[in-house]
Scaffold this motif. Structure first.
Motif, PDB file in Angstrom:
ATOM      1  N   LEU A 494       0.835  -1.198   0.000  1.00  0.00           N
ATOM      2  CA  LEU A 494       0.000   0.000   0.000  1.00  0.00           C
ATOM      3  C   LEU A 494       0.868   1.246   0.000  1.00  0.00           C
ATOM      4  CD1 LEU A 494      -2.668  -0.976   2.701  1.00  0.00           C
ATOM      5  CD2 LEU A 494      -2.793  -1.289   0.230  1.00  0.00           C
ATOM      6  N   PRO A 495       0.311   2.397  -0.466  1.00  0.00           N
ATOM      7  CA  PRO A 495       1.073   3.643  -0.385  1.00  0.00           C
ATOM      8  C   PRO A 495       1.397   3.991   1.069  1.00  0.00           C
ATOM      9  CG  PRO A 495      -0.834   3.876  -1.836  1.00  0.00           C
ATOM     10  CD  PRO A 495      -0.987   2.565  -1.141  1.00  0.00           C
ATOM     11  N   LYS A 496       2.524   4.685   1.271  1.00  0.00           N
ATOM     12  CA  LYS A 496       2.921   5.045   2.622  1.00  0.00           C
ATOM     13  C   LYS A 496       1.943   6.038   3.228  1.00  0.00           C
ATOM     14  CE  LYS A 496       7.846   4.210   1.826  1.00  0.00           C
ATOM     15  NZ  LYS A 496       9.213   4.805   1.826  1.00  0.00           N
ATOM     16  N   ASP A 530      -1.401 -11.307  -4.575  1.00  0.00           N
ATOM     17  CA  ASP A 530      -0.826  -9.984  -4.341  1.00  0.00           C
ATOM     18  C   ASP A 530      -1.945  -8.961  -4.303  1.00  0.00           C
ATOM     19  OD1 ASP A 530       2.241 -10.177  -4.500  1.00  0.00           O
ATOM     20  OD2 ASP A 530       1.564 -11.384  -6.203  1.00  0.00           O
ATOM     21  N   LEU A 531      -1.889  -8.107  -3.287  1.00  0.00           N
ATOM     22  CA  LEU A 531      -2.839  -7.010  -3.142  1.00  0.00           C
ATOM     23  C   LEU A 531      -2.046  -5.720  -3.148  1.00  0.00           C
ATOM     24  CD1 LEU A 531      -5.769  -6.112  -2.638  1.00  0.00           C
ATOM     25  CD2 LEU A 531      -5.376  -6.431  -0.204  1.00  0.00           C
ATOM     26  N   ARG A 532      -2.166  -4.935  -4.278  1.00  0.00           N
ATOM     27  CA  ARG A 532      -1.368  -3.726  -4.454  1.00  0.00           C
ATOM     28  C   ARG A 532      -2.273  -2.529  -4.669  1.00  0.00           C
ATOM     29  NH1 ARG A 532       1.536  -7.439  -7.920  1.00  0.00           N
ATOM     30  NH2 ARG A 532       0.373  -6.587  -9.714  1.00  0.00           N
ATOM     31  N   ALA A 533      -1.819  -1.370  -4.200  1.00  0.00           N
ATOM     32  CA  ALA A 533      -2.584  -0.125  -4.395  1.00  0.00           C
ATOM     33  C   ALA A 533      -1.626   0.997  -4.792  1.00  0.00           C
ATOM     34  CB  ALA A 533      -3.346   0.260  -3.133  1.00  0.00           C
ATOM     35  N   THR A 534      -2.040   1.799  -5.785  1.00  0.00           N
ATOM     36  CA  THR A 534      -1.241   2.953  -6.228  1.00  0.00           C
ATOM     37  C   THR A 534      -2.182   4.123  -6.493  1.00  0.00           C
ATOM     38  OG1 THR A 534      -1.390   2.193  -8.526  1.00  0.00           O
ATOM     39  CG2 THR A 534       0.592   1.560  -7.272  1.00  0.00           C
ATOM     40  N   ARG A 535      -1.595   5.323  -6.450  1.00  0.00           N
ATOM     41  CA  ARG A 535      -2.366   6.526  -6.774  1.00  0.00           C
ATOM     42  C   ARG A 535      -2.162   6.877  -8.254  1.00  0.00           C
ATOM     43  NH1 ARG A 535      -0.393   8.080  -1.528  1.00  0.00           N
ATOM     44  NH2 ARG A 535      -2.062   8.774  -0.124  1.00  0.00           N
ATOM     45  N   GLU A 536      -3.262   7.271  -8.935  1.00  0.00           N
ATOM     46  CA  GLU A 536      -3.169   7.693 -10.341  1.00  0.00           C
ATOM     47  C   GLU A 536      -4.200   8.784 -10.600  1.00  0.00           C
ATOM     48  OE1 GLU A 536      -3.536   4.657 -13.253  1.00  0.00           O
ATOM     49  OE2 GLU A 536      -1.922   3.401 -12.436  1.00  0.00           O
ATOM     50  N   ALA A 537      -3.741  10.041 -10.742  1.00  0.00           N
ATOM     51  CA  ALA A 537      -4.581  11.163 -11.186  1.00  0.00           C
ATOM     52  C   ALA A 537      -5.911  11.242 -10.451  1.00  0.00           C
ATOM     53  CB  ALA A 537      -4.826  11.058 -12.699  1.00  0.00           C
ATOM     54  N   VAL A 540      -7.419   5.939  -6.762  1.00  0.00           N
ATOM     55  CA  VAL A 540      -6.593   4.878  -6.229  1.00  0.00           C
ATOM     56  C   VAL A 540      -6.902   3.621  -7.036  1.00  0.00           C
ATOM     57  CG1 VAL A 540      -8.296   4.246  -4.458  1.00  0.00           C
ATOM     58  CG2 VAL A 540      -5.893   3.574  -4.197  1.00  0.00           C
ATOM     59  N   VAL A 541      -5.854   2.929  -7.454  1.00  0.00           N
ATOM     60  CA  VAL A 541      -5.997   1.708  -8.238  1.00  0.00           C
ATOM     61  C   VAL A 541      -5.560   0.547  -7.357  1.00  0.00           C
ATOM     62  CG1 VAL A 541      -5.308   0.478 -10.318  1.00  0.00           C
ATOM     63  CG2 VAL A 541      -5.520   2.969 -10.363  1.00  0.00           C
ATOM     64  N   VAL A 542      -6.498  -0.360  -7.091  1.00  0.00           N
ATOM     65  CA  VAL A 542      -6.227  -1.526  -6.246  1.00  0.00           C
ATOM     66  C   VAL A 542      -6.264  -2.768  -7.123  1.00  0.00           C
ATOM     67  CG1 VAL A 542      -6.896  -2.819  -4.204  1.00  0.00           C
ATOM     68  CG2 VAL A 542      -7.333  -0.355  -4.306  1.00  0.00           C
ATOM     69  N   GLU A 543      -5.175  -3.521  -7.108  1.00  0.00           N
ATOM     70  CA  GLU A 543      -5.073  -4.731  -7.926  1.00  0.00           C
ATOM     71  C   GLU A 543      -5.042  -5.959  -7.028  1.00  0.00           C
ATOM     72  OE1 GLU A 543      -2.629  -3.173 -11.848  1.00  0.00           O
ATOM     73  OE2 GLU A 543      -1.547  -4.202 -10.238  1.00  0.00           O
ATOM     74  N   ARG A 611     -10.702   0.757  -9.703  1.00  0.00           N
ATOM     75  CA  ARG A 611     -10.394   2.195  -9.632  1.00  0.00           C
ATOM     76  C   ARG A 611     -11.479   2.897  -8.834  1.00  0.00           C
ATOM     77  NH1 ARG A 611      -6.719   4.420 -13.182  1.00  0.00           N
ATOM     78  NH2 ARG A 611      -5.742   2.929 -14.618  1.00  0.00           N
ATOM     79  N   LEU A 612     -11.058   3.659  -7.808  1.00  0.00           N
ATOM     80  CA  LEU A 612     -11.991   4.403  -6.979  1.00  0.00           C
ATOM     81  C   LEU A 612     -11.527   5.848  -6.859  1.00  0.00           C
ATOM     82  CD1 LEU A 612     -12.538   1.841  -4.085  1.00  0.00           C
ATOM     83  CD2 LEU A 612     -14.221   2.470  -5.819  1.00  0.00           C
ATOM     84  N   PRO A 613     -12.466   6.792  -6.883  1.00  0.00           N
ATOM     85  CA  PRO A 613     -12.046   8.195  -6.711  1.00  0.00           C
ATOM     86  C   PRO A 613     -11.609   8.440  -5.266  1.00  0.00           C
ATOM     87  CG  PRO A 613     -14.437   8.027  -6.828  1.00  0.00           C
ATOM     88  CD  PRO A 613     -13.916   6.664  -7.123  1.00  0.00           C
ATOM     89  N   MET A 614     -10.501   9.181  -5.103  1.00  0.00           N
ATOM     90  CA  MET A 614     -10.032   9.532  -3.763  1.00  0.00           C
ATOM     91  C   MET A 614     -10.771  10.765  -3.268  1.00  0.00           C
ATOM     92  SD  MET A 614      -5.925   8.792  -3.836  1.00  0.00           S
ATOM     93  CE  MET A 614      -5.584   9.987  -5.107  1.00  0.00           C
TER      94      MET A 614
END
Length: 616
Positions: A494-496, A530-537, A540-543, A611-614
């Motif tokens: 996850l993001p810090k 694997d459960l990953r999350a990143t920020r994009e524009a 948040v994108v959770v895979e 993809r979910l809006p932050m």
């Protein structure tokens, strides 16, 4: 002086004749000085005789170049020693340039020696302009004929001969250049099936009572076997012969229109095919202009509304459905007109006294200038489908509630069995099996209830401020037993910084628990998730990725369909109803997000990307 005396003096007579002439008559000595100039010559210069006589062209004309040209012409004539004719240009007093046809001849003295020159000039400016205009008109006509692809013929009805251009001769395979041929030679090239029609048209055109004009399309059958379509225009010229108008001449222009006729034939065939398809289609096909008036309808549309074709033109939705329903239809039409984009919508209207639901695809129609001039629609009556969906939703809701009723006493009975003390091994295993199956049954019933609520639009969200970590903690809490039982490795990244969301904690946790459980189900024991999350524009994108059985290419587009089930894949644990991923997609969409699935194929694992809006 009497007339007789004038005739007795030839010099005076010649001068009188010269002065009376409209032509310019003048005489110059060897130095180019004017010795005589009649009134027409003086008018050219705009001077009097005293201002001209004794002076040269250089002194009289303001244009040195023109004076040099005149002087050079004089010298050439004097050198030849005989009369010379040529065209000369002189500037007029008003500044315009005038053109003259000049005849100059040497003047000889009593001894026969040349002492000067005599000139006679006629103003041909207007004639030259007219000739230039005629030539320009001829060139324009020739260019127009060439650009239009016309071939020409001039028909002499007194001799029955056709004078045809080289282009027409080549087109009809009569020769390589202009020819004079009998009219019969042209007629022989007309296709046998068109000859009677051609002859009838010619007879009517030759009738003096008409306007003598013919425009006709006929086929030409050539010796090579080629058949060409010709568009022929003919204009007859009539003259009075013995007091009666008779055709004496015909001006004919023809053009090869074979390509156009073939294209028109194909276009008409395509139009007939399109019209037949539209008219015979089971769906309702219609078009409305910018004012909402119907300009097109097919048989199915007219049959539905009980209208004849002549009753449709100009009718509006207000007249067909009433103001209320018409407003909804017009709003959808405006969307198409304003955006220029096609849309697919459900529309409701009362038709023949019954509420009817249509699925309508609407799109713009464009004119040749690229402007939208109408809205076209294709509608299908889906009233039965909508009613079936409603009944299905009611059935699922009723089924789920009815199934929950016996689950409570079963759970209570199992709990009593667990508390009675030690059971024989066989009974204990049976009890544990029943508890597992009961848990699975409860989850299936809960999923059915959620499907019912979502389908009927009755699933409400309790929106609050959340963090992604909170959501995933709740989701994984219910997944840990299944992950441990399968011996899978779960890696979380996850993001810090905290990722803030606005949503329903329970429903978002349900999304990710379903995805993780799905990965557990389709990953053989000892696999990796694997459960990953990143920020994009702003999102948040959770895979959720696994190295399990993967998804077949033909199934991939349908993984989120209701009741979809994978086939030919290795599955761990009890099967479901095929509604989990459908619920996941609906819950994500309720949170203004999106979800997508990808897989390299069977045995290559799967990835689900949410993809979910932050929150701001």
């Amino acid at each position: 002086m009497t007339a007789g005396t004038l005739f007795d003096h030839p010099g005076l007579l010649a001068e009188a004749i010269a002065q009376a002439s409209d032509d310019c008559i003048f005489a110059k000595d060897l130095e180019g000085r004017y010795r005589f100039a009649n009134r027409a010559t003086l008018a050219i210069f705009g001077f009097t005789a005293e201002q001209v006589i004794g002076r040269t062209d250089f002194e009289i004309l303001g244009d040195g170049a023109a004076a040099r040209r005149l002087r050079e012409n004089d010298r050439q004539m004097l050198a030849v020693g005989q009369a010379v004719e040529r065209e000369e240009s002189l500037p007029a007093p008003d500044g315009s340039l005038r053109c003259y046809h000049t005849r100059k001849m040497p003047l000889r003295g009593a001894s026969g020696d040349v002492v000067g020159l005599l000139g006679i000039a006629r103003d041909i400016t207007e004639r030259k302009a007219a000739e230039a205009q005629r030539e320009a008109d001829r060139l324009k006509l020739a260019m127009g004929i060439q650009a239009a692809g016309l071939v020409m013929a001039d028909i002499d009805y007194r001799t029955n001969l056709n004078h045809i251009s080289g282009e027409l001769a080549r087109l009809l395979e009569l020769g390589d250049g202009p020819l004079t041929v009998p009219r019969q030679a042209i007629f022989d090239r007309i296709h046998p099936e068109d000859r009677d029609r051609y002859l009838d048209a010619i007879r009517r055109t030759l009738d003096p009572a008409g306007n003598g004009h013919l425009a006709i399309d006929v086929r030409a059958q050539l010796p090579s076997g080629i058949v060409r379509w010709l568009h022929i225009r003919l204009q007859i010229v009539f003259e009075d012969v013995d007091g009666r108008p008779q055709p004496v001449r015909g001006i004919c222009a023809a053009r090869d229109v074979t390509i156009e006729r073939i294209a028109e034939g194909r276009l008409r065939a395509a139009q007939r095919l399109t019209q037949s398809v539209i008219e015979g289609a089971g769906a309702l096909v219609f078009a409305k202009d910018l004012q909402g008036r119907y300009i097109l309808s097919n048989q199915a549309w007219r049959r539905l509304h009980g209208l004849r074709p002549e009753q449709v033109q100009g009718i509006t939705d207000d007249e067909l459905f009433g103001v209320g329903a018409a407003g909804e239809l017009r709003a959808n039409d405006r969307r198409v007109l304003e955006t220029g984009e096609p849309i697919t919508v459900e529309e409701r209207a009362v038709v023949q006294g019954e509420l009817t639901v249509f699925r309508s695809s609407k799109f713009p129609l464009y004119d040749e200038a690229g402007q939208v001039y109408a809205v076209c629609g294709v509608s299908t009556d889906i009233t039965d489908v909508v009613e079936a969906d409603r009944r299905k939703d009611e059935f699922i809701a009723t089924l789920a509630h009815e199934l929950r009723n016996p689950l409570a006493p079963i759970r209570t009975g199992l709990e009593i069995l667990r508390r009675v003390g030690e059971l024989p091994p066989t009974a204990a295993r049976t009890r544990d099996m029943m508890e597992r199956q009961l848990t699975h049954m409860v989850r299936l019933v809960d999923d059915l209830l959620d499907v019912s609520r979502v389908s009927r639009g009755k699933l409400g969200l309790r929106v609050e401020d959340l963090t992604l970590a909170q959501v995933l903690d709740h989701a994984l809490e219910s997944c840990q037993p299944a992950i441990a039982a399968a011996g899978h490795v779960l890696a979380i990244e996850l993001p810090k910084e905290p990722v803030r969301l606005r949503g329903d904690l329970t429903r978002l946790a349900q999304v990710f628990s379903n995805l993780v459980n799905n990965a557990v189900k389709y990953t053989p024991p000892g696999g990796r998730i694997d459960l990953r999350a990143t920020r994009e524009a702003g999102e948040v994108v959770v895979e959720v990725c696994d190295n399990g059985s993967g998804i077949a290419p033909d199934l991939l587009p349908h993984v989120f369909d209701l009741f979809a089930q994978g086939r030919g894949t290795s599955q761990v644990g009890p099967p479901g109803l095929g509604i989990g991923l459908w619920l996941v997609r609906k819950l994500v969409e309720l949170h203004q997000g999106s979800i997508a699935a990808s897989s390299a194929g069977p045995g290559q694992g799967s990835t689900f990307r949410v993809r979910l809006p932050m929150a701001n």
